[in-house]
Design an enzyme around this catalytic site. Structure first.
Site, short mmCIF file in Angstrom:
data_model
loop_
_atom_site.label_atom_id
_atom_site.label_comp_id
_atom_site.label_asym_id
_atom_site.label_seq_id
_atom_site.Cartn_x
_atom_site.Cartn_y
_atom_site.Cartn_z
N GLY A 13 0.79 -1.23 0.00
CA GLY A 13 0.00 0.00 0.00
C GLY A 13 0.81 1.28 0.00
CE LYS A 14 6.55 0.70 -2.30
NZ LYS A 14 5.93 -0.63 -2.54
CB THR A 15 0.80 3.72 -4.71
OG1 THR A 15 1.98 3.14 -5.33
CG2 THR A 15 0.24 4.80 -5.62
CE LYS A 33 7.14 3.54 -8.06
NZ LYS A 33 6.76 2.86 -6.80
CB ALA A 107 10.18 -0.17 -6.50
N GLY A 108 9.05 -1.56 -3.41
CA GLY A 108 9.34 -2.61 -2.44
C GLY A 108 9.99 -2.04 -1.19
CD GLU A 197 -10.26 -4.96 3.05
OE1 GLU A 197 -11.38 -5.46 3.33
OE2 GLU A 197 -9.26 -5.65 2.84
N GLY A 198 -9.30 -0.78 0.25
CA GLY A 198 -10.22 -0.19 -0.72
C GLY A 198 -10.19 1.31 -0.78
#
Length: 239
Positions: A13-15, A33, A107-108, A197-198
């Site tokens: 959920g980083k983004t 990014k 990223a990760g 979530e969502g």
């Protein structure tokens, strides 16, 4: 201020967290990014998702590779060398000249390589002398992942402002509920929120409301303590 957003793994959920923090600083934030993987030209990437969820956020993507792999590996498969930490740091500083808050989304995890010579997101944070925000999972296994990431940052002398659970389940199990108390104790870092979530499926107005209710004042929200309320399905104004 420059803040590096790292995860304890992929898909945590980083983004969404990057967008949530940006949404709490409207018109004052930028998102960088350094390396987008798993996307082809013309396809929406993480920076585009931040721009969609947090309108008014300046976004910048430095490199893109089609394979959904670690940046250095994806770059090698694309017959490229990947980006250096110093280059990404230069881009972040340029954004910081125009924006009070710059969010650098990795990223990760913090030790994932950006370049074939070994540059990592942790190296980028060190180059910038910037603190790290660690995004983690809610459920079983997250205590070890989060503690390991926190120790890796501490071993490199990097400051970590805290952790955020990137996706808090609508029906949390026993492990997730216990982890709310155990994560700060195990990692030694404050828990600064938990996005439901969502949340990333919401419209921008409802997403901003959810971000404010989900993150603590340290990140610009109003949440006293996780977990947050479930997100609203619509904002009632634009959808």
């Amino acid at each position: 201020m420059i803040l590096v957003v790292a995860g304890t793994g992929t898909g945590v959920g980083k983004t969404a967290v990057t967008a949530a923090v940006a949404a709490l600083h409207p018109g004052r934030a930028a998102a960088l990014k350094p390396a987008q993987t798993g996307a082809v030209p013309g396809e929406a990437g993480d920076a585009d998702e931040v721009a969609r969820l947090a309108p008014g956020t300046a976004v910048c993507e430095l490199a893109r590779y089609p394979d959904p792999l670690a940046p250095a590996t994806a770059a090698r498969r694309a017959r490229r060398v990947g980006g250096r930490a110093a280059e990404a740091a230069h881009a972040a500083r340029a954004l910081a000249r125009e924006n009070p808050l710059v969010l650098v989304e990795g990223a990760g995890g913090p030790l994932v390589r950006l370049h074939e010579n070994g540059d990592t997101l942790a190296d980028l944070a060190a180059e910038l002398d910037a603190p790290v925000l660690l995004v983690t999972r809610a459920g079983l296994g997250t205590l070890n992942d989060t503690a390991a990431a926190a120790e890796a940052l501490a071993a490199r002398g990097l400051a970590c402002v805290g952790t955020v659970i990137g996706s808090w389940p609508a029906r949390p199990g026993l492990a997730a509920r216990c982890n709310l108390a155990d994560l700060p104790e195990t990692s030694g870092l404050p828990l600064l929120g938990a996005l439901p979530e969502g949340a990333a499926r919401l419209c921008p107005r409802a997403f901003a409301d959810t971000a404010a209710a989900s993150l603590t004042p340290r990140l610009g929200g109003r949440c006293g303590a996780p977990p947050p309320p479930r997100p609203r399905v619509t904002c009632g104004v634009c959808c």
